[in-house]
Structure formats: C-alpha cells, structure tokens
Design an enzyme around this catalytic site. Structure first.
Site, mmCIF file in Angstrom:
data_model
loop_
_atom_site.group_PDB
_atom_site.id
_atom_site.type_symbol
_atom_site.label_atom_id
_atom_site.label_comp_id
_atom_site.label_asym_id
_atom_site.label_seq_id
_atom_site.Cartn_x
_atom_site.Cartn_y
_atom_site.Cartn_z
ATOM 1 C CG ASP A 45 -37.152 -17.942 6.162
ATOM 2 O OD1 ASP A 45 -38.129 -18.543 6.645
ATOM 3 O OD2 ASP A 45 -37.255 -17.082 5.256
ATOM 4 C CE LYS A 50 -40.592 -14.951 8.816
ATOM 5 N NZ LYS A 50 -41.483 -15.939 8.268
ATOM 6 C CB THR A 136 -50.846 -27.726 2.784
ATOM 7 O OG1 THR A 136 -50.769 -27.864 4.201
ATOM 8 C CG2 THR A 136 -52.142 -28.306 2.261
ATOM 9 C CD GLU A 168 -51.386 -19.686 12.086
ATOM 10 O OE1 GLU A 168 -51.792 -18.598 12.493
ATOM 11 O OE2 GLU A 168 -51.106 -19.910 10.895
ATOM 12 C CG LEU A 263 -69.735 -29.956 15.882
ATOM 13 C CD1 LEU A 263 -70.578 -31.020 16.576
ATOM 14 C CD2 LEU A 263 -70.284 -29.703 14.467
ATOM 15 C CB ALA A 265 -72.342 -21.586 15.661
ATOM 16 C CB CYS A 273 -54.869 -23.495 7.113
ATOM 17 S SG CYS A 273 -53.227 -23.057 7.709
ATOM 18 C CE LYS A 333 -56.477 -21.049 16.553
ATOM 19 N NZ LYS A 333 -56.037 -22.411 16.272
ATOM 20 N NE ARG A 340 -50.667 -16.231 7.336
ATOM 21 C CZ ARG A 340 -49.709 -17.171 7.213
ATOM 22 N NH1 ARG A 340 -49.116 -17.362 6.063
ATOM 23 N NH2 ARG A 340 -49.364 -17.905 8.250
#
Ligand code: NAD
Ligand code: UGA
Length: 458
Positions: A45, A50, A136, A168, A263, A265, A273, A333, A340
């Site tokens: 890195d 880090k 990505t 993640e 699924l 909600a 991402c 989450k 982010r």
C-alpha cells in the site's frame, strides 16, 4: 511460468508468490486468504500509516475474523506488508491490482489509482508476470492496463480480470467460500496459473474473455441493487394496501427462479459498491449510446427510499425543529465500520438541517461517521439506551444484532415518547405488541401499534 522466485520451491509446487497492490477491504482480505491457502503473499500500500499498522499486527478496518487470520499467516512467514512496490513486483509471479475505483462527480469510475499502479508495474517489470485486476473496473480497463504497461516495458506479461464478489462484514467467509470465481483472460498460461491458485476455493471457475469478466461484475451488482429497489417499491405499495412485505418476499423467494436473498426491504442500499457501481454502469452504457432506463430507476428509487424515515417522522410530528431523535445504526449494514454512502448520512443531515437534535449510536462506525457528518446538534452516544433516553422518537437505521435483543418495554419507558421508526424491520409482532411502542416499520402496516392511524400516516 517463467520468472519464478526461488522461494516458490520452498512453498511446494502448488503454491505461488503473489503481490496484492492496495490493502483496503478487498486487497487485505484477498491477500490474507491467499496466504491462508499456503501461498506467499506480499501486500503493498502507498499509505505508509496503513503499512505500519499492518506490520504491527493491527487491521485498519473492522472485518470479522480478519485480524486473527492475518496475524497467524504473518507469523508463519507467508504474509508481509510493504510500501515498496518494486520489491513486491520483483518477488511475485502474480500481481493483483486491488486499489479503489471511486466515483467521479459524473458517476464514472475514477481509474486514476488503477492506472497509477499499471504504470508502476510497467516501470518495475523484470520478468514474466500475470497482472490481475481485482478492482471493479469498466469494460475495456484491462486493455488499458495492458497498453500502459506495454508503453513502458518490453518484458513479457499477461493481463486478466478476476473480479471480487465479497461482501463487507462477511468478507473472509465469502473469500474462502465463493459462489464462483470469474477468470477473464486471453492467455492460456494465465488461465492455468489462476485456475491453480483458485481451485482450492471452489470448483465453480468461470473462464471467459476479459470484457465479459469485467461486465459480469457490474451486471451482478446492478442486478442485486435492482432486487433491493424492486422489493422496496413493493414494500411502499404494501404499506398502502395492507400487505406484509416480509411475507411477500418469503413467498416470492421460494420460487427458485427468484431466490430468497436480497429481498429485504429497508431504507435502501448504501456502501462503497452498489451506489458507485450502478452509477458507473449507467455511464458505461451511456458511452455507447445506450440509455439504461431500468438501472436509472433503480438508483432513483434507492435514493428516495431512505427519506421514508423522514416522511414518517414529519407525518407524526409536523415540524421536526426542536425534536430529539435517537438514531441507532450509522454503518450502511451490520458488522462493518464502513459508512461510505450509508443512508444514515442523508437522514441525519436532513434531521439536523430541520432543527432536530440527533442522539446517535452505532457499535463501531461512529468514528468513521463523524468524518462524514458532524454538527453541534448531534450527540454521539456510546450506549444505545443513553441515545434513546428522553428522545421523542427512535429511528433504527442498521440491523445490528444487539438491537434485536433489546428489552423494548424498558426502552419505551425511558423515552419521552415511545415512537419507533424501524427502517430495517428488526422487530416482530410479538415484541412490538408487548412493548407499547407506536411502531412504524417498512412495508408492514399491520404491525403498527396504532393500526388505523398508521395506515393513514403511510
Ligand atoms: P479501499 O479504498 O478500501 O482500498 C484501496 C487501497 O488501495 C487503499 O488502502 C489505498 O491506500 C490503496 N492504494 C491506492 N493507490 C495505491 C497505489 N498506487 N499503490 C498502492 N496502494 C494504493 O477499496 P476497497 O473497498 O478495497 O475496493 C477496492 C476495489 O474493489 C474497488 O474497485 C471496489 O469497487 C472493489 N470491490 C470492493 C468490495 C468491498 O466490499 N469493499 C467488494 C468487491 C469489489
Ligand atoms: C456488495 C455485494 O453484495 C458484493 O457481492 C460485492 O462484492 C460488493 O457489493 C462490491 O462489489 O463491492 P456490500 O456492499 O459489502 O457487498 O454489502 P451487501 O450485503 O451487498 O449490502 C449492500 C447494501 O444493500 C446494504 O446497505 C444493505 O443494507 C442493502 N441490502 C442488502 C438491502 O437493503 N436489502 C437486502 O436484501 C440486501
């Protein structure tokens, strides 16, 4: 393969020397897991702090199981960290590029970091290497990586696209048990080496051309985002027609063609991402004069969904000025400290701008969140009950496990008004019934304490 480092023999014939450039969520987890498989891995890195942290055995991100695995493989001499990219390239057979590809203001992927690494690889190439892009990247980027290296070096090398699908919060588990590994390359030599490297992880190796591999990654993320926006719209309709979206999703999910995952909600997807990759795919399509209408709607629906929390609060209170609102959950989450593009950012910004006092709690993401949003009207709490004490309403924005285990009666009794907006459908009917909460969740109007009132509110 040519250019083997002599140490390769010490590792046994199936083991390889690998460099991973970029030690973020993807690079660090991949590097650690490749070393766990017995390979010798050098993680690089350009962020010196880090590298120092990692060398001291500390993990800069929160990811369950990562630190233990990292320390064990470091001790076993299979894993090391450096900022010396030249040495890492020299000592490796396969070089993974795992740097960030964040959004540019117009939504396109910023390829600056990937290109920088390609230039450095070209500069330090001394023998045959396989250069693998794990970041990505838009279709055509691996061709660009090849061109950049070729513009600097005459050494032989191959390029390959091996996109990453880890999530993640379960990154180690996902990396060691992937659903599939996609290998996109036009080189037989690279196919053989990458098959050998990945076969211990899964038999599901999809060998394809580079452009298809690049597209598989975006198409997968865009499809998952579409599932989420789809169920969120269904939930909005459920609230109006008196159906329960969790039962609807369950009933849909039994159909194998639909599948039960993604699924749930809620308040919409966030993270580093889905928001960025959906925007990037819209741009990729636009550049070839294709208007990706479906995906544009997915993004719009997602952006709006988070404001259902605000709409419900405003229906209840009218103005939010002077109200005290507790917020549980800041991460996009559970099981991550990543904030982010977390929906909580927009929601808390709105609340503070509307004049509310916010009492915020998250088990681990508060420090990162404060770098995004900070205001004197936000009180940062280290205990969920302290956050709720005296509040006029509680909003649950992330489904951390500890929230589901709360004593709701005790919680209700300490609030100024026992009102809860559950943005993640954390609680069930029985818990709510006993609690005394005036409760609003997502797509489950029948669960509201004041049922008639709730139907009108939504
Ligand atoms: P990140 O921002 O956490 O990490 C990137 C790292 O690269 C940083 O540590 C940075 O210091 C380092 N870096 C940047 N330029 C460098 C250079 N020239 N030399 C050495 N190091 C350099 O990013 P991330 O979340 O790990 O994502 C990386 C890529 O993987 C992105 O393209 C992302 O879309 C993709 N991806 C991410 C996830 C995820 O869950 N985070 C999952 C799948 C794919
Ligand atoms: C996602 C993909 O799941 C990974 O396969 C992919 O590798 C990664 O993006 C990436 O390309 O970087 P991640 O963003 O870590 O992984 O987390 P997810 O579990 O996919 O959740 C993304 C968001 O969707 C979260 O905000 C989550 O709350 C939301 N979500 C997820 C829902 O609202 N409902 C669901 O049913 C599932």
């Amino acid at each position: 393969m040519g250019g083997h480092h002599p140490k390769l023999c010490e590792l046994g014939e199936n083991k390889m020397n690998i460099a991973v450039i970029g030690t973020g969520y993807v690079g660090l987890v991949s590097g650690v897991c490749f070393s766990e498989l017995g390979n010798r891995v050098i993680c690089v890195d350009n962020n010196q702090d880090k590298v120092e942290m990692l060398n001291a055995g500390e993990v800069p991100i929160y990811e369950p199981g990562l630190q233990e695995l990292m320390i064990a493989n470091k001790r076993a001499g299979k894993l090391s960290f450096t900022s010396d990219i030249a040495a890492a390239i020299r000592e490796s057979d396969i070089i993974f590029i795992a740097v960030g590809t964040p959004s540019l203001p117009n939504g396109e992927a910023n390829l600056g970091y990937v290109e920088q690494v390609a230039i450095e690889i070209g500069t330090h190439l001394e023998s045959y290497k396989i250069v693998v892009t794990k970041s990505t990247v838009p279709v055509g980027t691996n061709d660009r990586v090849r061109e950049l290296i070729q513009s600097i070096s005459t050494q032989p090398f191959d390029v390959a696209s091996v996109p990453e699908f880890l999530r993640e919060g379960s990154a180690v588990k996902d990396t060691l048990n992937p659903d599939r590994i996609v290998i996109g390359t036009d080189s037989e030599r690279a196919i053989q080496a990458l098959k050998k490297l990945h076969r211990p992880l899964t038999e599901n190796l999809i060998i394809t051309d580079i452009r298809s591999a690049e597209m598989i990654k975006y198409a997968s993320n865009a499809f998952l985002a579409t599932k989420i926006s789809f169920i969120n719209e269904i939930s909005n309709i459920c609230e109006k027609v008196g159906a329960d979206v969790t039962r609807v999703a369950e009933g849909m999910g039994y159909d194998k063609r639909i599948g039960s995952s993604f699924l749930k909600a809620g308040i919409g997807y966030g993270g580093s991402c889905f928001p960025k990759d959906t925007q990037a795919l819209i741009q990729i399509a636009g550049q070839v004069d294709y208007d990706f209408r479906l995906l544009k709607s997915v993004v719009q629906v997602n952006q709006d969904q988070r404001f259902n929390v605000i709409r419900k609060l405003e229906e209840i209170f009218g103005t939010l000025s002077g109200r005290t609102i507790a917020v549980w959950g800041l991460a996009f989450k559970p099981d991550t400290d990543d904030v982010r593009d977390a929906p909580a950012i927009d929601i808390i910004r709105y609340l503070t701008e509307a004049g509310a006092v916010v009492k915020a709690y998250d088990p681990i993401a508060t420090a990162n969140f404060r770098k995004e949003v900070d205001a004197t009207s936000i009180v940062w709490e280290e205990n969920p009950l302290h956050a709720a004490r005296g509040a006029d309403a509680l909003c649950v924005l992330t489904e951390w496990k500890e929230f589901s285990q709360m004593n709701l009666m005790e919680l209700a009794s300490m609030m100024s008004e026992a009102i809860m907006i559950d943005g993640r459908n954390v609680y069930n009917k029985e818990q709510i019934k006993a609690s005394g909460f005036q409760y609003y969740s997502v797509g489950r109007p029948g669960l509201n304490h004041a049922e008639g009132k709730a139907a009108a509110i939504i």
